[in-house]
Design an enzyme around this catalytic site. Structure first.
Site, PDB file in Angstrom:
ATOM      1  N   ARG A   1      26.262 -21.768 -29.982  1.00 37.54           N
ATOM      2  CA  ARG A   1      24.799 -21.838 -30.124  1.00 37.54           C
ATOM      3  C   ARG A   1      24.113 -22.134 -28.793  1.00 37.54           C
ATOM      4  O   ARG A   1      23.177 -21.440 -28.409  1.00 37.54           O
ATOM      5  CB  ARG A   1      24.423 -22.893 -31.164  1.00 37.54           C
ATOM      6  CG  ARG A   1      25.022 -22.636 -32.528  1.00 37.54           C
ATOM      7  CD  ARG A   1      24.334 -23.443 -33.601  1.00 37.54           C
ATOM      8  NE  ARG A   1      25.177 -23.631 -34.765  1.00 37.54           N
ATOM      9  CZ  ARG A   1      24.734 -23.938 -35.983  1.00 37.54           C
ATOM     10  NH1 ARG A   1      23.443 -24.096 -36.183  1.00 37.54           N
ATOM     11  NH2 ARG A   1      25.575 -24.098 -36.989  1.00 37.54           N
TER      12      ARG A   1
ATOM     13  N   GLU B   1      30.624 -25.325 -32.067  1.00 39.61           N
ATOM     14  CA  GLU B   1      29.213 -25.100 -32.394  1.00 39.61           C
ATOM     15  C   GLU B   1      28.328 -25.168 -31.158  1.00 39.61           C
ATOM     16  O   GLU B   1      27.399 -24.365 -31.004  1.00 39.61           O
ATOM     17  CB  GLU B   1      28.742 -26.113 -33.443  1.00 39.61           C
ATOM     18  CG  GLU B   1      29.402 -25.971 -34.796  1.00 39.61           C
ATOM     19  CD  GLU B   1      28.947 -24.747 -35.581  1.00 39.61           C
ATOM     20  OE1 GLU B   1      28.043 -24.022 -35.096  1.00 39.61           O
ATOM     21  OE2 GLU B   1      29.490 -24.502 -36.672  1.00 39.61           O
TER      22      GLU B   1
ATOM     23  N   GLU C   1      26.143 -12.934 -42.374  1.00 38.41           N
ATOM     24  CA  GLU C   1      27.301 -12.040 -42.189  1.00 38.41           C
ATOM     25  C   GLU C   1      27.163 -10.702 -42.916  1.00 38.41           C
ATOM     26  O   GLU C   1      27.623  -9.662 -42.406  1.00 38.41           O
ATOM     27  CB  GLU C   1      28.582 -12.747 -42.639  1.00 38.41           C
ATOM     28  CG  GLU C   1      29.015 -13.882 -41.735  1.00 38.41           C
ATOM     29  CD  GLU C   1      28.231 -15.166 -41.958  1.00 38.41           C
ATOM     30  OE1 GLU C   1      28.223 -16.028 -41.054  1.00 38.41           O
ATOM     31  OE2 GLU C   1      27.601 -15.306 -43.038  1.00 38.41           O
TER      32      GLU C   1
ATOM     33  N   ASP D   1      37.961 -16.589 -39.022  1.00 35.48           N
ATOM     34  CA  ASP D   1      37.092 -15.434 -38.797  1.00 35.48           C
ATOM     35  C   ASP D   1      36.862 -14.989 -37.356  1.00 35.48           C
ATOM     36  O   ASP D   1      37.321 -13.937 -36.922  1.00 35.48           O
ATOM     37  CB  ASP D   1      35.741 -15.644 -39.501  1.00 35.48           C
ATOM     38  CG  ASP D   1      35.103 -17.015 -39.230  1.00 35.48           C
ATOM     39  OD1 ASP D   1      35.581 -17.742 -38.356  1.00 35.48           O
ATOM     40  OD2 ASP D   1      34.109 -17.343 -39.906  1.00 35.48           O
TER      41      ASP D   1
END
Length: 542
Positions: free
Chosen positions: A173, A169, A436, A302
């Site tokens: 980010r 993360e 998404e 993913d």
């Protein structure tokens, strides 16, 4: 020649978002005016009763224009003359202004409570929304907001904290956001901060295999994995989603160690047997062996696949290893995971030890855009097939939105027990402002120019405005099948970084961040293609 246009719409300039009547006001100059400076006609907006059946919340707008074009400044009409890109910009302004008002310097906003929200994903690092939103502010030409965000980064963004963070993360980010802000603006502070943070993440790779830990104390350098992750395993989507950022860290710092760390991950993966050609979600960083044989193109898997493709594209199509890994994986996914429902909807199931679970997550919906983006390089003349596959996934994900009461998609939806594209479990019915589906609409629009993708994007705008917009920002929804809104009271940083950026790009011209020059990391931060003929520093192409 004067023209008068009367229609239903909404005046964004005069409306404060409070739900109270603004009365009769004149339009002042706005930064996204459709006219050139000094060429605005005058216009007035008159308050009427807002109706929440649609985004059109009926306003009467009278536009007096000096020119023959039928368009408006600072607003839109609900016929063919609205400007959806401007609407997404104003959504961004509402989200940003409320974050600034109620949670400035903290990670995220609680828009109902009107206070800050902190996630343990970032440890004691603060300012996630600021860093995540930097490039969106820049792209939307919100210059004052970008300036104040930059000043906060210069003065307050501090990585010298004794805290455990999520490597994944913080990378996508913070590192991604800082890199993108640097490449767009050229401001040196962003490059320095990105490299500084990248160096603090390097101890995560201190494992027997070099497969990084999921969690890292960035002061002590001690790492560990999530306790729930298959016998101490690292997670495919986490260690597989560092490549783009770390290659750019080496490019900007001149230090090859960042790229070496992520290239070593590939070496480990290529030594392993893949069950049916698939990549399980769990890999033990000590033994270098797979954990449970669970495979998902949604959560836990993913963005690993996304980064294989984008690593090839970002290398100016010279990374042949990444290309081969991606297309081989897609072939295995098609063979073993992609299915079609009795109603004709194509979906991507999850694979658990050879058995399929006919469930598809909202996170999985990114794959429609991925398949389309990779279509041009598909082997054996399969370009058209990959575009069609992307279109079918986009349609399925649109159906998952359209079959809810709120026209927003659930966290996961199923294709069993007589249901199709519907969530059947209560803990899968929430929507947390995820991007998404809109991401896939943006890619499909750019690559096909089929107008339905813009129409579907507009439907999402309407639903977000009707159900997620509150006085203090935007909130997620606990149950999208319920006619009564129950807000989760969190404005996720990725709403500003991804959802609103993809909406803006969907409704903008293709030459804004063109695909031949930019790839987006999994947090929608644009990173430049490292062209073969470029020197040490990437040209700022926008």
């Amino acid at each position: 020649m004067l023209k008068v246009v009367i229609g239903k719409g909404r005046c964004w300039t005069c409306w404060s978002g409070s739900g109270s009547s603004p009365g009769l006001q004149s339009c002042m100059h706005c930064p996204r005016c459709l006219f050139e400076e000094g060429q605005m006609g005058s216009w007035l907006c008159t308050w009427t009763t807002p109706k929440k059946e649609s985004l059109g919340w009926v306003w009467l707008i009278v536009v007096i224009e000096k020119y023959s074009q039928v368009s408006i400044c600072c607003g839109f009409l609900l016929n063919q003359h609205y400007n959806p890109a401007f609407v997404s910009l104003q959504m961004m302004k509402h989200a940003w202004d409320n974050y600034k008002r109620y949670a400035w310097g903290l990670n995220e906003l609680k828009p109902i409570s009107k206070q800050g929200h902190s996630s343990n994903l970032f440890g004691n690092i603060q300012g996630a929304t600021i860093v995540d939103a930097l490039d969106t502010l820049y792209i939307m030409e919100m210059k004052e907001e970008f300036k104040e965000a930059k000043e906060w980064v210069e003065k307050n963004l501090d990585f010298n904290v004794n805290a455990e963070i999520s490597v994944f993360e913080v990378n996508i980010r913070f590192v991604g956001g800082l890199l993108s802000a640097y490449y767009l603006s050229g401001e040196e502070v962003f490059r320095k901060k990105a490299v500084e943070l990248g160096e603090k993440l390097l101890p995560a790779f201190n494992t027997p295999t070099g497969i990084p830990w999921a969690l890292l104390n960035i002061k002590s350098g001690i790492g560990r994995n999530w306790p729930w992750a298959s016998g101490g395993s690292s997670i495919l989507a986490e260690f597989g989603t560092l490549h783009l950022e770390f290659v750019h860290l080496s490019h900007l710092s001149g230090n090859p160690v960042f790229a070496e760390k992520v290239m070593n991950i590939r070496k480990v993966l290529n030594r392993l047997d893949k069950p049916e050609g698939l990549y399980p979600n769990y890999l033990n960083p000590s033994s270098g062996q797979w954990g449970q044989h669970h495979v998902s193109i949604g959560g836990l898997g993913d963005s690993f696949y996304e980064y294989l493709l984008k690593a090839w594209l970002m290398s100016d199509k010279t990374d042949e290893e990444g290309k081969k890994m991606y297309y081989d994986a897609v072939q295995a996914i098609e063979t073993h995971l992609i299915r079609k429902s009795s109603g004709g909807l194509t979906y991507i199931a999850e694979w658990k030890g050879g058995l399929l679970e006919h469930k598809m997550g909202h996170l999985t919906c990114f794959a429609g855009g991925m398949f389309a983006l990779g279509a041009d390089g598909a082997p054996n003349d399969k370009t058209g097939h990959h575009i069609e596959l992307g279109a079918e996934i986009a349609r399925t994900c649109h159906e998952s939105y359209d079959r809810t009461s709120m026209k927003l998609g659930p966290e996961a939806f199923r294709f069993d027990g007589g249901v199709e594209a519907i969530a059947t479990r209560q803990n899968e019915k929430y929507y947390i402002l995820r991007p998404e589906v809109i991401e896939t609409y943006m890619y499909m629009w750019r690559l096909t120019h089929d107008p339905k993708y813009r129409q579907w994007g507009w439907e999402a705008v309407e639903a977000l405005e009707k159900h997620c917009r509150v006085d203090g920002g935007y909130s997620g929804i606990r149950d999208v099948y319920n006619n009564h809104e129950s807000h989760d009271d969190v404005q996720q940083s990725f709403f500003l970084s991804e959802t609103l950026k993809y909406l803006y790009l969907l409704f903008s011209e293709d030459d804004l961040l063109p695909f031949e020059h930019w790839v987006f990391n999994t947090e929608a931060h644009p990173l430049p293609v490292l062209h073969k003929d470029n020197g040490n520093k990437e040209e700022n192409q926008k």
